[in-house]
Design a protein around this motif. Structure first.
Motif: not given
Length: 122
Positions: A79, A82, A86, A99, A101
């Motif tokens: 988290d 990511i 961003h 984004i 993943t």
């Protein structure tokens, strides 16, 4: 110039700007990504580690779509990483960021660029 004429000119300017295609500096995004680190891989940023697969920009839409992976599907910092990715994409003229993943292909040390391996003594 009357207030009506000023308003008319302002409307024309807004219409021109609305239809304008504004450049997105992909290198700026890459430079930002070089400041994002996986805490489990000290000393190597996610870009130079090979975790970024694609960075696609659409200047007409003002959007960025970035596909990346993590070193592990069970990464405890997923988290955080990511969120940092961003933020790295938040550059001038970008209105939307997507984004993605993925773990296909899964990360392996074979994905790390040779320059990074040499730098890290791997």
């Amino acid at each position: 110039m009357t207030p009506h004429e000023k308003l008319k000119l302002l409307r024309k300017k807004v219409e021109r700007e609305k239809d304008a295609v504004l450049p997105i500096d992909k290198q700026h995004i890459i430079n930002n990504l070089k400041n994002v680190y996986d805490p489990e891989m000290s000393g190597v940023n996610i870009y130079e580690l090979g975790l970024i697969y694609t960075i696609d920009t659409d200047e007409k839409e003002g959007s960025v779509e970035l596909t990346h992976t993590l070193t592990s599907a069970w990464c405890p910092y997923a988290d955080e990483i990511i969120h940092a990715i961003h933020k790295a994409c938040e550059v001038e003229n970008v209105d939307s960021i997507n984004i993605i993943t993925t773990f296909d292909p899964p990360f392996s040390m074979d994905m790390v660029p040779e320059e990074t391996k040499l730098m890290m003594g791997w």
